[in-house]
Design a protein around this motif. Sequence first.
Motif, PDB file in Angstrom:
ATOM      1  N   TRP A   1      -0.753  11.345  -5.911  1.00 47.85           N
ATOM      2  CA  TRP A   1      -0.778  11.029  -4.475  1.00 47.85           C
ATOM      3  C   TRP A   1       0.579  11.302  -3.800  1.00 47.85           C
ATOM      4  CZ3 TRP A   1      -5.120  11.723  -5.743  1.00 47.85           C
ATOM      5  CH2 TRP A   1      -5.905  10.898  -6.535  1.00 47.85           C
ATOM      6  N   ASP A   2       1.587  11.701  -4.560  1.00 46.03           N
ATOM      7  CA  ASP A   2       2.913  11.909  -3.956  1.00 46.03           C
ATOM      8  C   ASP A   2       2.866  12.919  -2.807  1.00 46.03           C
ATOM      9  OD1 ASP A   2       3.750  10.207  -5.920  1.00 46.03           O
ATOM     10  OD2 ASP A   2       4.945  11.687  -7.034  1.00 46.03           O
ATOM     11  N   LEU A   3       2.231  14.061  -3.058  1.00 45.10           N
ATOM     12  CA  LEU A   3       2.236  15.114  -2.030  1.00 45.10           C
ATOM     13  C   LEU A   3       1.343  14.738  -0.844  1.00 45.10           C
ATOM     14  CD1 LEU A   3       2.273  18.221  -4.414  1.00 45.10           C
ATOM     15  CD2 LEU A   3       4.142  17.354  -3.010  1.00 45.10           C
ATOM     16  N   PRO A   4       0.074  14.365  -1.059  1.00 49.25           N
ATOM     17  CA  PRO A   4      -0.735  13.999   0.120  1.00 49.25           C
ATOM     18  C   PRO A   4      -0.175  12.804   0.893  1.00 49.25           C
ATOM     19  CG  PRO A   4      -1.999  13.686  -1.927  1.00 49.25           C
ATOM     20  CD  PRO A   4      -0.751  14.420  -2.286  1.00 49.25           C
ATOM     21  N   LEU A   5       0.530  11.899   0.213  1.00 49.07           N
ATOM     22  CA  LEU A   5       1.073  10.717   0.920  1.00 49.07           C
ATOM     23  C   LEU A   5       2.205  11.090   1.871  1.00 49.07           C
ATOM     24  CD1 LEU A   5       1.574   7.506  -1.251  1.00 49.07           C
ATOM     25  CD2 LEU A   5       0.283   7.744   0.864  1.00 49.07           C
ATOM     26  N   LYS A   6       2.853  12.231   1.607  1.00 53.87           N
ATOM     27  CA  LYS A   6       3.970  12.642   2.468  1.00 53.87           C
ATOM     28  C   LYS A   6       3.511  12.823   3.910  1.00 53.87           C
ATOM     29  CE  LYS A   6       7.287  14.755  -0.664  1.00 53.87           C
ATOM     30  NZ  LYS A   6       7.518  13.450  -1.262  1.00 53.87           N
ATOM     31  N   ARG A   7       2.220  13.113   4.070  1.00 56.84           N
ATOM     32  CA  ARG A   7       1.670  13.314   5.413  1.00 56.84           C
ATOM     33  C   ARG A   7       1.467  11.984   6.153  1.00 56.84           C
ATOM     34  NH1 ARG A   7      -2.546  15.729   3.606  1.00 56.84           N
ATOM     35  NH2 ARG A   7      -1.464  17.629   3.029  1.00 56.84           N
ATOM     36  N   VAL A   8       1.526  10.893   5.408  1.00 54.97           N
ATOM     37  CA  VAL A   8       1.257   9.568   5.996  1.00 54.97           C
ATOM     38  C   VAL A   8       2.572   8.965   6.502  1.00 54.97           C
ATOM     39  CG1 VAL A   8       0.396   7.235   5.512  1.00 54.97           C
ATOM     40  CG2 VAL A   8      -0.662   9.228   4.399  1.00 54.97           C
ATOM     41  N   PRO A   9       2.626   8.592   7.782  1.00 52.91           N
ATOM     42  CA  PRO A   9       3.876   7.980   8.282  1.00 52.91           C
ATOM     43  C   PRO A   9       4.170   6.663   7.574  1.00 52.91           C
ATOM     44  CG  PRO A   9       2.359   8.512  10.088  1.00 52.91           C
ATOM     45  CD  PRO A   9       1.597   8.705   8.823  1.00 52.91           C
ATOM     46  N   ARG A  10       5.428   6.258   7.590  1.00 53.45           N
ATOM     47  CA  ARG A  10       5.811   4.961   7.005  1.00 53.45           C
ATOM     48  C   ARG A  10       5.698   3.888   8.070  1.00 53.45           C
ATOM     49  NH1 ARG A  10      11.139   6.472   3.481  1.00 53.45           N
ATOM     50  NH2 ARG A  10      11.214   4.219   3.218  1.00 53.45           N
ATOM     51  N   ARG A  11       5.320   2.697   7.655  1.00 57.27           N
ATOM     52  CA  ARG A  11       5.268   1.561   8.582  1.00 57.27           C
ATOM     53  C   ARG A  11       6.228   0.524   8.023  1.00 57.27           C
ATOM     54  NH1 ARG A  11       2.283  -2.963  10.464  1.00 57.27           N
ATOM     55  NH2 ARG A  11       1.426  -2.537  12.536  1.00 57.27           N
ATOM     56  N   PRO A  12       7.493   0.599   8.427  1.00 52.17           N
ATOM     57  CA  PRO A  12       8.531  -0.227   7.793  1.00 52.17           C
ATOM     58  C   PRO A  12       8.232  -1.716   7.900  1.00 52.17           C
ATOM     59  CG  PRO A  12       9.498   1.400   9.259  1.00 52.17           C
ATOM     60  CD  PRO A  12       8.022   1.412   9.523  1.00 52.17           C
ATOM     61  N   PHE A  13       8.491  -2.423   6.821  1.00 52.73           N
ATOM     62  CA  PHE A  13       8.393  -3.886   6.822  1.00 52.73           C
ATOM     63  C   PHE A  13       9.359  -4.423   5.780  1.00 52.73           C
ATOM     64  CE2 PHE A  13       6.006  -4.682   2.897  1.00 52.73           C
ATOM     65  CZ  PHE A  13       5.420  -3.454   2.646  1.00 52.73           C
ATOM     66  N   ALA A  14       9.711  -5.707   5.930  1.00 49.37           N
ATOM     67  CA  ALA A  14      10.729  -6.288   5.037  1.00 49.37           C
ATOM     68  C   ALA A  14      10.212  -6.377   3.602  1.00 49.37           C
ATOM     69  CB  ALA A  14      11.099  -7.677   5.531  1.00 49.37           C
TER      70      ALA A  14
ATOM     71  N   ARG B   1       3.704   3.366   3.430  1.00 48.90           N
ATOM     72  CA  ARG B   1       2.625   4.307   3.772  1.00 48.90           C
ATOM     73  C   ARG B   1       1.256   3.651   3.558  1.00 48.90           C
ATOM     74  NH1 ARG B   1       5.698   9.133   4.367  1.00 48.90           N
ATOM     75  NH2 ARG B   1       7.414   9.254   2.880  1.00 48.90           N
ATOM     76  N   TYR B   2       1.131   2.838   2.491  1.00 53.67           N
ATOM     77  CA  TYR B   2      -0.142   2.125   2.271  1.00 53.67           C
ATOM     78  C   TYR B   2      -0.459   1.264   3.503  1.00 53.67           C
ATOM     79  CZ  TYR B   2       0.833   2.813  -2.822  1.00 53.67           C
ATOM     80  OH  TYR B   2       1.113   3.326  -4.063  1.00 53.67           O
ATOM     81  N   LEU B   3       0.586   0.597   4.011  1.00 59.38           N
ATOM     82  CA  LEU B   3       0.378  -0.322   5.137  1.00 59.38           C
ATOM     83  C   LEU B   3       0.069   0.409   6.438  1.00 59.38           C
ATOM     84  CD1 LEU B   3       0.372  -3.423   5.312  1.00 59.38           C
ATOM     85  CD2 LEU B   3       1.094  -2.517   3.125  1.00 59.38           C
ATOM     86  N   TYR B   4       0.647   1.610   6.584  1.00 59.79           N
ATOM     87  CA  TYR B   4       0.308   2.420   7.766  1.00 59.79           C
ATOM     88  C   TYR B   4      -1.199   2.699   7.779  1.00 59.79           C
ATOM     89  CZ  TYR B   4      -0.434   6.299  10.890  1.00 59.79           C
ATOM     90  OH  TYR B   4      -0.943   7.078  11.894  1.00 59.79           O
TER      91      TYR B   4
END
Length: 410
Positions: free
Chosen positions: A161-174, A197-200
């Motif tokens: 999932w490393d490559l396909p996940l790169k397309r997913v924006p990050r949703r920063p959280f603590a 990215r999971y949280l996005y």
Amino acid sequence: MKAAEAVLRANDRDGYTVPAQGLYPFQWLWDSGFAALGWAVLDEERAWLELERLFLGQWESGFLPHIVFHQEDSGYFPGPEVWGVRRDPPTSGITQPPFLAPVVLHLVRRSSERGLERARWFYPHLLAFHRFLHRHRDPGGSGLVAVLHPWETGMDNSPAWDLPLKRVPRRPFALETRRDIQHVPQEERPRQEDYERYLYLVSLFRELGYDPDACFRESPFRVVDVGFNALLLFADEALGELAWLLGEDPAEPKGWFQKGVLALEALWDEEAGLYRSLDLHTGERIPRDTSAGFLPLLLPLSSSRVGRLVATFRAWAGEARYLFPSAHPLAPYFEPRRYWRGPVWAPINWLLAWGLIRHGFLEEAARLREDLIALVEGSGFCEYYHPLTGKGLGGRGFSWTAAIYLAWIG
Ligand code: 9WN
């Protein structure tokens, strides 16, 4: 045997099994399938109950969520308030590998007439779930379904999932919001970047109201996971057999099965000698070798294909002390302690052994069983294990490890 039973009993919450106390305090979809295999050895009735509890979370559309939040517990993140699914009981809004019909069939085969009567209740619910997947996750009718979140694969931070996940924006959280790293060392868990990215993706699906077609269209992560599809097709086959046993029409599951088995050939990678997942955004197979690539062994394959796959299996086996590593042990992305990037997982050993037995490779299947038993007897019922040292990793007192151990020695 007694110790394994004690783990399942300690994780029993009045009819469903939590994967591990503290770390995972709710009911997970594919974990429950494996837990039921273990319960079947101890108490057949309890095994049926496990699956019934899971279906309390089924949506009207047939969709079966990956977590059912039967009770409140702040020990896990993301909890029901993050998913925002207003149901009773609350659930998550994504699914997991549909490994349930083979479990129902297994329970029927072990039991008497009564088992078949229990299966009669499950049949329409399972059919509705499979229909949901084939319709809404394969709108073009290719024969293979897509997953929209790494958690849906059950192999969350697989190198695939490393490559396909790169397309997913990050949703920063603590970092402190995470609960997993309060239970388990951070080096044994997915990285924070992955979590963001999971949280996005979770917030995107929530905004879309979990409308299945909108989620399929909008998700920046859309992958044909070879593991998920092998398990779905294996489950379609089991569903067809259940239909036949119950006097129902098996045409629909059989149709999915036959079409899917042919379509799966698009995932074969001749050079790797292994199946690989497909990124639907690029149309390309993802160049990562993971244990999921062996799961098509559960299906009918040509003998030359099986021969090549077993040769690859043996090559991996030569590089690991304990089978079966979740990623290629010589690959640069192999991390023997980090979750789905290298460690050995009990349910995968069991599924691979089932597939190898189907094709007559009894020695390889026996090695998967012996290694798992050695890991458990050396390190206890851990969530996963270091494939080179045998050290136990992740959560302790883990249900699926205890269940598989029971299924193998019981
Ligand atoms: C997310 C429960 C689940 C397993 C998955 C495993 C892990 C969850 C997490 O735990 O995933 O679903 O929070 O890490 O990857 O396979 O079903 O045991």
